[in-house]
Scaffold this active site. Structure first.
Site, PDB file in Angstrom:
ATOM      1  N   ARG A   1       0.840  -1.206   0.000  1.00 27.32           N
ATOM      2  CA  ARG A   1       0.000   0.000   0.000  1.00 27.32           C
ATOM      3  C   ARG A   1       0.873   1.253   0.000  1.00 27.32           C
ATOM      4  O   ARG A   1       1.905   1.292   0.667  1.00 27.32           O
ATOM      5  CB  ARG A   1      -0.858   0.047   1.273  1.00 27.32           C
ATOM      6  CG  ARG A   1      -2.138  -0.726   1.177  1.00 27.32           C
ATOM      7  CD  ARG A   1      -2.869  -0.680   2.491  1.00 27.32           C
ATOM      8  NE  ARG A   1      -3.438   0.630   2.798  1.00 27.32           N
ATOM      9  CZ  ARG A   1      -4.539   1.133   2.250  1.00 27.32           C
ATOM     10  NH1 ARG A   1      -5.191   0.444   1.349  1.00 27.32           N
ATOM     11  NH2 ARG A   1      -4.998   2.324   2.606  1.00 27.32           N
TER      12      ARG A   1
ATOM     13  N   LEU B   1       1.806   4.741   1.316  1.00 26.45           N
ATOM     14  CA  LEU B   1       1.649   5.297   2.662  1.00 26.45           C
ATOM     15  C   LEU B   1       1.313   6.781   2.571  1.00 26.45           C
ATOM     16  O   LEU B   1       1.855   7.499   1.731  1.00 26.45           O
ATOM     17  CB  LEU B   1       2.949   5.116   3.437  1.00 26.45           C
ATOM     18  CG  LEU B   1       3.392   3.658   3.626  1.00 26.45           C
ATOM     19  CD1 LEU B   1       4.845   3.601   4.077  1.00 26.45           C
ATOM     20  CD2 LEU B   1       2.487   2.950   4.627  1.00 26.45           C
TER      21      LEU B   1
ATOM     22  N   HIS C   1      13.035  -3.361  -1.628  1.00 24.01           N
ATOM     23  CA  HIS C   1      12.453  -3.201  -2.960  1.00 24.01           C
ATOM     24  C   HIS C   1      13.231  -4.073  -3.944  1.00 24.01           C
ATOM     25  O   HIS C   1      14.467  -4.097  -3.913  1.00 24.01           O
ATOM     26  CB  HIS C   1      12.535  -1.724  -3.377  1.00 24.01           C
ATOM     27  CG  HIS C   1      11.928  -1.483  -4.714  1.00 24.01           C
ATOM     28  ND1 HIS C   1      10.556  -1.409  -4.906  1.00 24.01           N
ATOM     29  CD2 HIS C   1      12.490  -1.320  -5.934  1.00 24.01           C
ATOM     30  CE1 HIS C   1      10.310  -1.217  -6.192  1.00 24.01           C
ATOM     31  NE2 HIS C   1      11.467  -1.159  -6.839  1.00 24.01           N
TER      32      HIS C   1
ATOM     33  N   ASP D   1      10.818   7.653   2.692  1.00 17.16           N
ATOM     34  CA  ASP D   1      10.398   9.062   2.783  1.00 17.16           C
ATOM     35  C   ASP D   1       9.192   9.263   1.870  1.00 17.16           C
ATOM     36  O   ASP D   1       8.587   8.289   1.417  1.00 17.16           O
ATOM     37  CB  ASP D   1      11.572  10.017   2.511  1.00 17.16           C
ATOM     38  CG  ASP D   1      12.041   9.982   1.064  1.00 17.16           C
ATOM     39  OD1 ASP D   1      11.363   9.364   0.221  1.00 17.16           O
ATOM     40  OD2 ASP D   1      13.090  10.590   0.781  1.00 17.16           O
TER      41      ASP D   1
ATOM     42  N   ASP E   1       9.628   4.740  -3.043  1.00 15.48           N
ATOM     43  CA  ASP E   1      10.893   4.009  -3.210  1.00 15.48           C
ATOM     44  C   ASP E   1      12.082   4.959  -3.385  1.00 15.48           C
ATOM     45  O   ASP E   1      13.063   4.627  -4.063  1.00 15.48           O
ATOM     46  CB  ASP E   1      10.807   3.015  -4.390  1.00 15.48           C
ATOM     47  CG  ASP E   1       9.711   1.979  -4.172  1.00 15.48           C
ATOM     48  OD1 ASP E   1       9.526   1.536  -3.029  1.00 15.48           O
ATOM     49  OD2 ASP E   1       9.022   1.635  -5.152  1.00 15.48           O
TER      50      ASP E   1
HETATM   51  C1  GAR Z   1       9.686  -8.683  -2.132  1.00 13.42           C
HETATM   52  O1  GAR Z   1      10.358  -9.122  -3.292  1.00 13.42           O
HETATM   53  C2  GAR Z   1       9.823  -7.194  -1.960  1.00 13.42           C
HETATM   54  O2  GAR Z   1      11.044  -6.712  -2.436  1.00 13.42           O
HETATM   55  C3  GAR Z   1       8.672  -6.709  -2.778  1.00 13.42           C
HETATM   56  O3  GAR Z   1       7.626  -7.597  -2.509  1.00 13.42           O
HETATM   57  C4  GAR Z   1       8.183  -8.872  -2.258  1.00 13.42           C
HETATM   58  C5  GAR Z   1       7.566  -9.408  -0.974  1.00 13.42           C
HETATM   59  O4  GAR Z   1       7.943 -10.729  -0.782  1.00 13.42           O
HETATM   60  N1  GAR Z   1       8.313  -5.374  -2.441  1.00 13.42           N
HETATM   61  C6  GAR Z   1       7.923  -4.454  -3.327  1.00 13.42           C
HETATM   62  O5  GAR Z   1       7.770  -4.701  -4.498  1.00 13.42           O
HETATM   63  C7  GAR Z   1       7.677  -3.076  -2.742  1.00 13.42           C
HETATM   64  N2  GAR Z   1       7.602  -2.097  -3.779  1.00 13.42           N
HETATM   65  P1  GAR Z   1       7.583 -11.483   0.565  1.00 13.42           P
HETATM   66  O6  GAR Z   1       6.088 -11.230   0.848  1.00 13.42           O
HETATM   67  O7  GAR Z   1       7.855 -12.917   0.262  1.00 13.42           O
HETATM   68  O8  GAR Z   1       8.463 -10.931   1.649  1.00 13.42           O
END
Ligand code: GAR
Length: 204
Positions: A94, A96, A112, A144, A148
């Site tokens: 989500r 923020l 990320h 922030d 990202d």
């Molecule tokens: C991870 O690869 C993380 O980097 C990404 O979601 C995945 C969650 O994996 N986050 C984003 O894309 C944020 N923009 P998980 O639920 O197995 O930890």
């Protein structure tokens, strides 16, 4: 407020939450996961947290709130009431509100799946593959108001192979995520860092 109490926010399968909990149990990441919040009722992260005995595991349903800001106010209240010093976003999908980000400025981190500033946003792995980069990876950064966009704490690089699919590249990136996130968290609560402009300078 104990300075190693953390809240984890997660929307999905929770593999990053799992490796953090494993590292805590193994004694290699000196934090206390006091609270896990998910915006998704069916997030596997909630089951992982319950199975690990996290004291407070909550699903908060965004549909029950008038807007993003009021949902985030409730999240912030729960986090503060639990006495958490650090907020760890682990696949929390989500956007923020800026008041939430301001409230936890300097105390909230995210992982990320790209080498930022390349490919911010929700579809980073797909975007990297589509662009044709030959290397990608993951970034742990402070959160922030820019999506990202906060100062970078740590990055790890993986190759992109000719036969890669979204799944195979994401799996290779996640191997690095699972190493980098608990290690960065541990470093943060032990040695700590200073900020010089956009640069994070790790203390020794
Ligand atoms: C991870 O690869 C993380 O980097 C990404 O979601 C995945 C969650 O994996 N986050 C984003 O894309 C944020 N923009 P998980 O639920 O197995 O930890």
């Amino acid at each position: 407020m104990s300075n190693n109490a953390i809240a984890v926010m997660a929307s999905g399968k929770g593999s990053n939450l799992r490796v953090i909990l494993d590292a805590v149990a193994a004694g290699t990441c000196p934090v206390e996961v006091k609270l896990v919040i998910s915006d998704k009722a069916d997030a596997q992260a909630l089951n992982i947290a319950r199975a690990a005995g996290v004291p407070q595991v909550l699903h908060l349903d965004p549909k029950a709130y008038a807007d993003r800001a009021s949902f985030d106010v409730d999240c912030a209240e729960v986090i503060d009431a639990a006495g958490c010093q650090w907020i760890v976003l682990a696949g929390y999908m989500r956007i923020l509100s800026s008041s939430f980000v301001r409230h936890f400025r300097g105390r909230m981190i995210n992982i990320h799946p790209s080498i930022l500033p390349a490919f911010p946003g929700a579809k980073a792995v797909e975007a990297a593959l589509g662009y044709g980069v030959k290397a990608s990876g993951c970034t742990v950064h402070l959160v922030d108001e820019i999506l990202d966009g906060g100062p970078i704490l740590a990055q790890a690089v993986v190759p992109v192979l000719d036969g890669d699919t979204l799944e195979s590249l994401h799996a290779r990136i996640q191997v690095e995520e699972h190493r980098l996130y608990p290690a960065t968290l541990a470093r943060m609560v032990t040695t700590g860092f200073d900020i010089d402009g956009r640069r994070v300078i790790w203390r020794t």
